[in-house]
Design a protein around this motif. Sequence first.
Motif, mmCIF file in Angstrom:
data_model
loop_
_atom_site.group_PDB
_atom_site.id
_atom_site.type_symbol
_atom_site.label_atom_id
_atom_site.label_comp_id
_atom_site.label_asym_id
_atom_site.label_seq_id
_atom_site.Cartn_x
_atom_site.Cartn_y
_atom_site.Cartn_z
ATOM 1 N N THR A 6 14.816 -21.052 -15.185
ATOM 2 C CA THR A 6 13.517 -21.406 -14.624
ATOM 3 C C THR A 6 13.250 -22.876 -14.898
ATOM 4 O OG1 THR A 6 12.670 -19.179 -15.012
ATOM 5 C CG2 THR A 6 11.040 -20.922 -14.680
ATOM 6 N N ILE A 8 10.319 -25.837 -14.902
ATOM 7 C CA ILE A 8 8.878 -26.059 -14.924
ATOM 8 C C ILE A 8 8.627 -27.547 -15.078
ATOM 9 C CG2 ILE A 8 6.703 -25.429 -16.035
ATOM 10 C CD1 ILE A 8 8.328 -23.114 -17.390
ATOM 11 N N THR A 86 -0.271 -16.899 -26.211
ATOM 12 C CA THR A 86 1.014 -16.201 -26.133
ATOM 13 C C THR A 86 1.342 -15.421 -27.401
ATOM 14 O OG1 THR A 86 2.107 -18.265 -26.793
ATOM 15 C CG2 THR A 86 2.008 -17.777 -24.432
ATOM 16 N N ASP A 362 7.514 -20.263 -24.819
ATOM 17 C CA ASP A 362 6.106 -19.871 -24.720
ATOM 18 C C ASP A 362 5.349 -21.119 -24.290
ATOM 19 O OD1 ASP A 362 6.998 -17.483 -25.724
ATOM 20 O OD2 ASP A 362 5.810 -17.537 -27.565
ATOM 21 N N GLN A 377 -0.925 -21.611 -15.472
ATOM 22 C CA GLN A 377 0.217 -20.709 -15.635
ATOM 23 C C GLN A 377 0.475 -20.504 -17.128
ATOM 24 O OE1 GLN A 377 3.419 -22.780 -13.707
ATOM 25 N NE2 GLN A 377 2.816 -22.153 -11.654
ATOM 26 N N TYR A 379 3.604 -18.822 -19.646
ATOM 27 C CA TYR A 379 4.948 -18.268 -19.756
ATOM 28 C C TYR A 379 5.138 -17.694 -21.155
ATOM 29 C CZ TYR A 379 6.077 -20.912 -15.512
ATOM 30 O OH TYR A 379 6.106 -21.411 -14.232
ATOM 31 N N LYS A 383 9.186 -16.015 -19.218
ATOM 32 C CA LYS A 383 8.720 -15.245 -18.076
ATOM 33 C C LYS A 383 7.292 -15.627 -17.729
ATOM 34 C CE LYS A 383 7.822 -10.503 -16.535
ATOM 35 N NZ LYS A 383 7.811 -9.063 -16.934
ATOM 36 N N GLN A 384 7.045 -15.907 -16.460
ATOM 37 C CA GLN A 384 5.690 -16.236 -16.052
ATOM 38 C C GLN A 384 4.849 -14.962 -16.091
ATOM 39 O OE1 GLN A 384 3.966 -17.165 -11.886
ATOM 40 N NE2 GLN A 384 4.586 -19.159 -12.687
ATOM 41 N N SER A 387 -0.576 -16.561 -13.540
ATOM 42 C CA SER A 387 -0.650 -17.679 -12.602
ATOM 43 C C SER A 387 -1.927 -17.530 -11.787
ATOM 44 C CB SER A 387 0.562 -17.688 -11.674
ATOM 45 O OG SER A 387 0.493 -18.774 -10.766
#
Length: 388
Positions: A6, A8, A86, A362, A377, A379, A383-384, A387
């Motif tokens: 991923t 970002i 998180t 995180d 967003q 994460y 993993k998202q 959003s």
Amino acid sequence: MQENVTVISGVHYKTGEPVTISVEDGIIKGIRQQSPEDADHSLPLIGPGLVDLQINGYSGTDFNTVPLQDRTVEKVTRALWKEGVTSYYPTVITNGDDEICQALQTIAHACKSDSVSDAGVAGIHLEGPFISKEDGPRGAHGASYVKAPNWSLFQRWQEAAEGRIKIITLSPEWPEAARFIERCVEQGVTVSIGHTAATEEQIAEAVRAGARMSTHLGNGAHLTLPRHPNYLWEQLSQDGLAACVIADGFHLPDSVLKVVLRTKGERALLVSDAVYLSGMEPGAYKSHIGGSIVLTPEGRLHIADNPKLLAGSVQLLPHAIYHLVRRGLAGLGEAWDMASVRPAAFMDLPSQQGLAVGAPADLVVFVQAENRIFIQQTYKAGKQVFSV
């Protein structure tokens, strides 16, 4: 590019430089600063996930309303993602012995059986019942449940929690406190001083025994104190104590926040102390700990028959971060660290590495606008999970 990678992009929350972060298998694999010709400073900001050491509930869901349901933990964990949180410590407060046991048991069971809860819950914070009986220091905790530290009882609770109690808030004013603290430290439990009317000698003894944090310093206290000495000055002066503060604009004036930040430095931490009314409409409510309480339109929560006494906070960590920045008490990088990497480092969590190669991914993507921070967003382990 591999499917499990991923990418970002955002402006680094501390350096202000646009960066591109690559994530693989839940870990930050690379951080590339964008070239001057490609740098996009209009991107949203990106920072490490927020870590809340003290949260009692959120959006109508309470960790202290029993019988607690397994789904409660998952519901709160998922809801907190939209606040950029998180990792957090569900906080179980002063209550009946069996009620505390049931809440702890349910949280532990939820974490064991649900991957979402297990990933988000870094441990449990037990706030009470071994606190001061005095009005003021006791705060909104029920007086009838307050008691002296009891090791056998704590062991029963820790067994119910399957070893997940990682923080305990207590007052060292009890004769049994020092030995109790030593036993907690031996088991790897962080002891925090709070809701206390202890003398300076008792606080110093607690630090020698292994206490290393102050719970919402400056709150849960008498309305009037001796000029000096008093238990606030003593905790501020103890280099071995980190200081948690609630920076919602109601619990502490800016002058006190400034003193704590300057005195404690890297050991100054932000907590929300959010209760289940966070995210709810203003009005009158009933609480099992504070009885009748009032949530004002401004976001201040107080005991109905004594507006001078607060009954917890309804503001989450993004609000506290922005309050420090808006009032000129800290820059964005420092304020964000106070709510992320600092508490993570204090509790020795993997996320203490922050935005670094090899760290857990995180992450939070956010913007500052309209006198607040907007989370765009979130994460968790790459993993998202949220959003807009």
